[in-house]
Each structure stands twice: as C-alpha cells, then as structure tokens.
Scaffold this active site. Structure first.
Site, PDB file in Angstrom:
ATOM      1  N   ASP A 541      -8.858 -33.423  -0.689  1.00 59.97           N
ATOM      2  CA  ASP A 541      -9.808 -34.049  -1.611  1.00 59.97           C
ATOM      3  C   ASP A 541     -10.855 -32.997  -2.023  1.00 59.97           C
ATOM      4  O   ASP A 541     -11.402 -32.289  -1.186  1.00 59.97           O
ATOM      5  CB  ASP A 541     -10.514 -35.233  -0.936  1.00 59.97           C
ATOM      6  CG  ASP A 541     -11.390 -35.988  -1.924  1.00 59.97           C
ATOM      7  OD1 ASP A 541     -10.832 -36.742  -2.742  1.00 59.97           O
ATOM      8  OD2 ASP A 541     -12.613 -35.800  -1.857  1.00 59.97           O
ATOM      9  N   ASN A 549     -17.097 -33.194 -13.855  1.00 61.12           N
ATOM     10  CA  ASN A 549     -16.814 -34.207 -14.874  1.00 61.12           C
ATOM     11  C   ASN A 549     -18.086 -34.648 -15.587  1.00 61.12           C
ATOM     12  O   ASN A 549     -18.097 -34.846 -16.805  1.00 61.12           O
ATOM     13  CB  ASN A 549     -16.148 -35.431 -14.230  1.00 61.12           C
ATOM     14  CG  ASN A 549     -14.630 -35.369 -14.336  1.00 61.12           C
ATOM     15  OD1 ASN A 549     -14.100 -34.601 -15.144  1.00 61.12           O
ATOM     16  ND2 ASN A 549     -13.942 -36.159 -13.547  1.00 61.12           N
ATOM     17  N   HIS A 554     -14.420 -34.732 -19.239  1.00 53.41           N
ATOM     18  CA  HIS A 554     -13.062 -34.827 -18.670  1.00 53.41           C
ATOM     19  C   HIS A 554     -12.239 -33.583 -18.963  1.00 53.41           C
ATOM     20  O   HIS A 554     -11.356 -33.232 -18.167  1.00 53.41           O
ATOM     21  CB  HIS A 554     -12.356 -36.067 -19.215  1.00 53.41           C
ATOM     22  CG  HIS A 554     -12.916 -37.342 -18.672  1.00 53.41           C
ATOM     23  ND1 HIS A 554     -12.767 -37.746 -17.368  1.00 53.41           N
ATOM     24  CD2 HIS A 554     -13.680 -38.312 -19.269  1.00 53.41           C
ATOM     25  CE1 HIS A 554     -13.375 -38.898 -17.165  1.00 53.41           C
ATOM     26  NE2 HIS A 554     -13.955 -39.269 -18.327  1.00 53.41           N
ATOM     27  N   ASP A 558     -10.111 -31.811 -16.231  1.00 54.41           N
ATOM     28  CA  ASP A 558      -8.661 -31.561 -16.321  1.00 54.41           C
ATOM     29  C   ASP A 558      -8.349 -30.089 -16.109  1.00 54.41           C
ATOM     30  O   ASP A 558      -7.378 -29.731 -15.422  1.00 54.41           O
ATOM     31  CB  ASP A 558      -8.149 -32.016 -17.686  1.00 54.41           C
ATOM     32  CG  ASP A 558      -8.181 -33.532 -17.839  1.00 54.41           C
ATOM     33  OD1 ASP A 558      -8.315 -34.231 -16.800  1.00 54.41           O
ATOM     34  OD2 ASP A 558      -8.051 -34.017 -18.982  1.00 54.41           O
ATOM     35  N   ASP A 584      -8.974 -36.574  -8.050  1.00 55.99           N
ATOM     36  CA  ASP A 584      -9.056 -35.230  -7.477  1.00 55.99           C
ATOM     37  C   ASP A 584      -8.396 -35.177  -6.102  1.00 55.99           C
ATOM     38  O   ASP A 584      -8.734 -34.331  -5.277  1.00 55.99           O
ATOM     39  CB  ASP A 584     -10.521 -34.786  -7.394  1.00 55.99           C
ATOM     40  CG  ASP A 584     -11.367 -35.731  -6.531  1.00 55.99           C
ATOM     41  OD1 ASP A 584     -10.860 -36.847  -6.234  1.00 55.99           O
ATOM     42  OD2 ASP A 584     -12.490 -35.365  -6.178  1.00 55.99           O
TER      43      ASP A 584
END
Length: 682
Positions: A541, A549, A554, A558, A584
């Site tokens: 994680d 973000n 986004h 990404d 994530d």
C-alpha cells in the site's frame, strides 16, 4: 449252307458289327449247329436196307418153294439187282455222311477259332443261367479268367438293378415267345465295378421237338459310349440350366429344314408357347419395335457381309400381351452355300429389360446428381469460407477461390497433390502440426473443430484460422476423404487476445487485475493443500498517495501508479506475480517460499518506490510504501483469509511509522478480532 452261315458270322464278329447284323450272323451259326443231316436220305437208306434184307431172305427161301427154273432165275436177278442198288446207295450215303462229318468238324473248328479270336465277348449259356462256354474277350471284359467265369451264372455277374431284364428274357425264350434277343445291361467286373454291355443272341432248339437247349450270346462292351452319353447329357443339362437361370433363349436357323426353331426359354420370354414361333425365319422381324428395326438391319447386314465376327444388337420386341421387352441378341452364321448365302446360323437372346430400366434410372439419377453437383460447386465457390476436399488417399480434389486466396496456391496446381503440400496448419500455442489424415473407426462420424490453428502460407507468412474437418463416408460406411472448411480468423483472434488480456490485466498499469490475481492465488492455495510447498504473499500500500491526487489530480495519480508498477516488476523475478488490487494497493506472490527472501524482496520494493523521485508540474512528491507479509501454505485458510491477514500486517506497518515491512503471525488467536477489510489498510 453251314459254311456260308459260318463265313457270314465270322465276318460279322471280326468287323465288330452290333445290333441286327450281329444277331443275323449268330442266327446262321445257330442254324449250322442245329444241322443233323437230311431226314429223307436217312429214311431212303433204311428202306433200301430193308429191301436188300427181304431179297436176301427170298433168295434163301426160293429153293424151298419149288419154283421153276425161269422163276428162280428171275427172282435171283431181282435179288442181285436190289442188293447191288442197296450197296451202291449205301456207299453213297456213307460217303455223304463222311463228308458231312468232315464239314461239321471244319465248321466247328472255324466257329471255335472265330469265338476264340473275336474281339467281342461270346458266351454259350444254359437255360438255368450257367455259363457253359465263353471266349477270352468276354472273360477279359469282366476281369476274370475263363475258368473263373465259366464257374459262374449270368445272374452272379449281372448288376442287381438289371437282373430283371435277364430273367424276363429267359422266361420268354423258354416259353417260345422269342427266338432271339437284343438289349443293354450292366455287368459286374471281378472288382465289383459295373460295366455297360450290349447283348445280342439266339436260342438253340432241338429239331424234332423245338425244345430250347441253350443260348448263344454276343456281348459288346459299350461302357465308354454310355459314359460319353452320360457326360453329354450332364453337359446338356448344365447348359440348359445355365441358359434358363440366366434368362437366355437359343434360336437356330437351318434353311435346309425349313426355317427357325426357338428354345422354350426364348418363346416364354415373349409370352408364347413352345413351338408357336417355329418355322418362318422372318417372323421375329415383325415383332421388333419400329424404332429399332434399322439397328437390327444394320447389325445383320454387317455380319452377313463379314464386317463383324458376330451379330449383336439390343432392341425391343413385342410381348404377346402387347408390352415391349428389351432383348440382347447375339448370333453367328455357321454355314453358307457356295454363293455365300446363309444356310445355318445360331444365337441367343437375353431379356435385358431390368438392365435397361436400371440404366434409365441411372441416367435420371446421374442427371440429378450432376445438377446437385453443379449447385454444390456454385455454392462452394460463392461462400465466404475456404473449402478443400480430398479423396481417401488424402489427395486434393477440390478448392474454392477463398481457399486458393488463403493458401496462396491455385486450384489447378493443387488438384491431385497430397494435402500436406497445399494445406499446412499448426497449433497456435504448441506449434505442433495439426494432423489431417484418415480418422479412426470411432471418429469417422466426428467433426474436428479447432479455433486456434495457424495456417502456414506458401511464402512462410502465417494466418490465424478457425478450421473444421469432417470425414466423407459413403453408404457402406467406408471412408472416402475429408472436407476442410476454414476461415481467416486473424482479426478475430487479435480481438480475442485483446479482450482476454483486458479481462485479466489492469488497464492502467498492465499488471494482473484483481479477479485474475484472485484466480491465480486460489490455484496456488489448492496446490499447496494437495502437494505441500509454501509461497509468500505481499500486500503493498502506497504512503502519501492521496496528497499526489489532491495536488496534481488523477492524471498525476495515474502517472505515479504506472511508475510504481514498473518499479515493483523490475525488483522481482520473472516467476513472481504482481497485481494491482485497486486504488494504490498492489499484491505480490513470491514463488520462492523462504520467509527471509520475502522480507528482503519487500524491503527492495520499498526502497525502489522511495527512490522514484516522482514530480508533477515541477513539484516533487515524496512517495513511500508499507508492506504486509502472509504465508501461502497448507492450513493457512482461504484466499480471503490470507489477504486479510497480510492487509492487517500492512496496517501494522503503517501504524509503526510507514515505509516498513510487517509480517502477519502464523496463527490468529480465537480472541483476536476479525481481520479488517482491505480498504481499512489504506
């Protein structure tokens, strides 16, 4: 007369004549044997002797009668004359008797020689059937010696089935109903085998009383003739049976006898009675169908002109009830006169109506089949699928234009070639050739489909195809070839691959997606339960991902996820499995089961992510990762339990300050709370 009868009989015997001639010769021999001399001469001799005796007695008694000198002289003269005549006549008859005896002895000698030297059997038989005398020819014919056969009776050497003929003949001779006989019967040889013979003979009777004394028989061996007759009869029977069974009739033309004769089968073929069509040699021409008369006339003219060895024609003849019968007529001229005109001919006729009807049905079927074949050809030429047909020897018999295009080989070039020279397909995954040969007995009605075949084209290019191979079986369930139907499946196969890839991979990172990863993990868990072994599961994680973000949007998130995915993949080995579970969160399965290696690998991942140096719009972002470890082995529970255990370990790592590794305990106590959901770790 006796000599003449003897000479005639001897001539008959030496020439081997049978029948009436033999019987006539032996009748004369019998007449010679029965001759006793003239009765009138015997009586005359006795009368003269009596007269001489009377004269002698008279000459003795005359002196006692006291006759005169003249009377006595006259009586003496008469006595002397009678005595002289008696002596003269007696001398003549004695001479005649001596001559007769000499002639009889000579005739008897000639008869004996004729009997001994005759090539035909001769036997003298008593009325009781005993053989009184026989010649060597008869004894040799039956395999006996003369002594052996003369000790037997005719009944002992006669075939049991023919005994009645001899008995009836003997009875008729004794009763005076017949004086001669002529018939055929079988004798038994010494070894028991039968032999056919022809008998001709007469009975010898006593002159004064006519009482039968014995029989004289002439026996001729006709066994060879009888066997030949039997063979001829058998051959004729077989011939007639063969003709009748084959439905063939025979006709014979003989101008000397006045016309044509037909066999019973021939006339029945046309519904007539036996003999009803005999006679007029031209009548059969009037029975021919008008449309066929020219064919018959041409065939007849060609044969009579010597252009053909046989007359042969197929035509229709009218049956007696009016319908038409198809006939095959074959014939040949066997005799002509000096001017070449036909004298004799012979031939056969066969009813071929069923054959002609079958031929007509075949013509109709052939026409229908040709139409169907043409429709099928046009259909195969028009469809969008490629079609190749082969025969039982696996040679190409048909290719439509689509098949020509896909294989790169023209139909004219491919026809007759072995299928492997025209069509070569391999399995897309294994690269092994897909065999297209004669199917086994169990698979002869099975269609083989393959959706992952690759066609190797003549220029070594490849084309993905989907093929279906079907065997061709005839009505006797015999293999006759193959039909290969295939389609260009390149685009569809590419689309399938894309869809399959998309279904199993994360669209953003290219890693395995959650469903695909879960299936893989379930397989590993099941394998560990069955076979043992151990693997390590990592729950990864990202730390501080939300800040990226929030500040960069986004797009920045990404971009960061792609960088993280590449970093994780580069740290691990090719056998290890990496997946994005969502957001994530990442997951890793280490195939190597050592826990120490898992800790090292986790630290390498954390280090790689920390060193990414990610920045967005000129603003650097500090990224880290927390990792939870859990083993995959027998007894570790289901997939959800393993993931939950690793998730809990990851949460513990975050709680410990982030950017570190935490391993889940091997066992979870019953009092411990249930694992947190996956989202809780983030």
């Amino acid at each position: 007369m006796a000599a003449a009868a003897y000479n005639h009989s001897l001539k008959s015997i030496r020439q081997g004549c049978g029948g009436v001639q033999l019987r006539m010769g032996w009748d004369r021999i019998v007449a010679w044997l029965s001759w006793r001399g003239p009765r009138a001469g015997k009586q005359a001799v006795l009368a003269l002797m009596a007269a001489g005796l009377v004269t002698l007695m008279a000459s003795v008694l005359l002196p006692a009668l006291e006759l005169g000198a003249d009377g006595l002289k006259f009586c003496l003269q008469i006595s002397v004359a009678v005595t002289a005549v008696t002596l003269f006549v007696s001398a003549l008859f004695i001479r005649r008797i001596i001559d007769d005896r000499r002639q009889i002895a000579e005739s008897e000698q000639r008869f004996r020689r004729a009997m001994e030297d005759s090539a035909i059997g001769v036997a003298i038989v008593g009325l009781d059937g005993r053989i009184l005398q026989t010649n060597p020819a008869f004894a040799a014919m039956l395999g006996y010696s003369r002594a052996e056969i003369e000790a037997l009776t005719f009944f002992q050497i006669t075939h049991p089935d023919d005994l009645q003929i001899g008995r009836e003949t003997m009875i008729a001779l004794k009763e005076g109903k017949i004086d001669s006989f002529h018939f055929e019967k079988r004798y038994l040889k010494k070894d028991g085998t039968p032999v056919w013979a022809q008998l001709a003979g007469s009975v010898i009777r006593e002159d004064e009383t006519g009482k039968p004394l014995y029989l004289v028989s002439q026996i001729e061996d006709i066994d060879a003739r009888k066997q030949a007759e039997a063979r001829i009869a058998e051959a004729e029977t077989r011939w007639n049976f063969a003709l009748t069974s084959a439905g063939q009739g025979v006709w014979s033309l003989d101008m000397r006898k006045g016309g044509t004769t037909y066999s019973e089968t021939w006339v029945r073929m046309l519904g007539y009675d036996d003999g009803e069509l005999d006679g007029d040699p031209d009548r059969w021409l009037t029975m021919i169908h008008p449309d066929d008369r020219q064919i018959v006339a041409d065939a007849d003219r060609a044969h009579l002109a010597g252009e053909t060895a046989f007359f042969e024609a197929e035509f229709r003849m009218r049956h007696k009830d009016g319908h038409w019968v198809w006939i095959l007529d074959r014939g040949k001229a066997i005799e002509r006169d000096g001017e070449g005109r036909l004298i004799r001919a012979i031939g056969s006729l066969t009813d071929i109506t069923e054959r002609k009807e079958a031929e007509e049905r075949r013509k109709v079927s052939a026409a229908m089949l040709a139409d169907e074949k043409e429709r099928l050809r046009v259909t195969l030429q028009s469809i969008g699928d490629a079609v190749i047909c082969t025969d039982a020897a696996n040679r190409v018999t048909f290719m439509n234009p689509v098949a020509e295009k896909l294989t790169g080989i023209a139909s004219g070039e491919a026809l007759g070639k072995v299928l492997g020279d025209v069509y070569w397909a391999v399995d897309e995954e294994t690269g092994q050739r897909i065999g297209l040969t004669r199917p086994s007995a169990a698979d002869r009605h099975h269609c083989d489909q393959n959706a992952r075949a690759v066609l190797i084209i003549s220029d070594d290019t490849r084309c993905s195809i989907r093929q279906m191979v079907s065997p061709i079986m005839n009505d006797r369930d015999e293999f006759c070839g193959l039909v290969i139907v295939f389609q260009d499946f390149t685009d569809a196969r590419a689309l399938q691959r894309q869809l399959a890839y998309a279904a199993a991979h994360d669209a953003l990172t290219g890693l395995a997606n959650r469903p695909s990863f879960i299936r893989t993990m379930e397989e590993l868990v099941d394998r560990c339960r069955l076979n043992g072994g151990e693997h390590q599961f990592m729950f990864v994680d990202l730390d501080h991902f939300k800040a990226v973000n929030d500040t960069g949007g986004h797009a920045a998130g990404d971009a960061l996820l792609k960088r993280v995915a590449d970093a994780i993949r580069n740290v691990l080995g090719p056998e290890d499995i990496v997946a994005r579970l969502g957001g994530d969160e990442f997951a890793v399965i280490l195939k190597s089961g050592a826990p120490a290696r898992a800790t090292v690998a986790a630290r390498c991942i954390i280090e790689a992510i920390r060193n990414l140096g990610f920045s967005w719009d000129g603003r650097p972002h500090s990224i880290a990762a927390s990792i939870g470890l859990a083993p995959i082995r027998a007894g570790c529970g289901e997939v959800d339990e393993i993931i939950a255990r690793a998730d809990a370990a990851c949460y513990a790592a975050k709680a410990a300050g982030r950017g570190c590794v935490s391993a889940a305990p091997d066992e979870v106590s019953k009092d411990e709370a249930a694992p947190l959901p996956l989202a809780a770790a983030s």
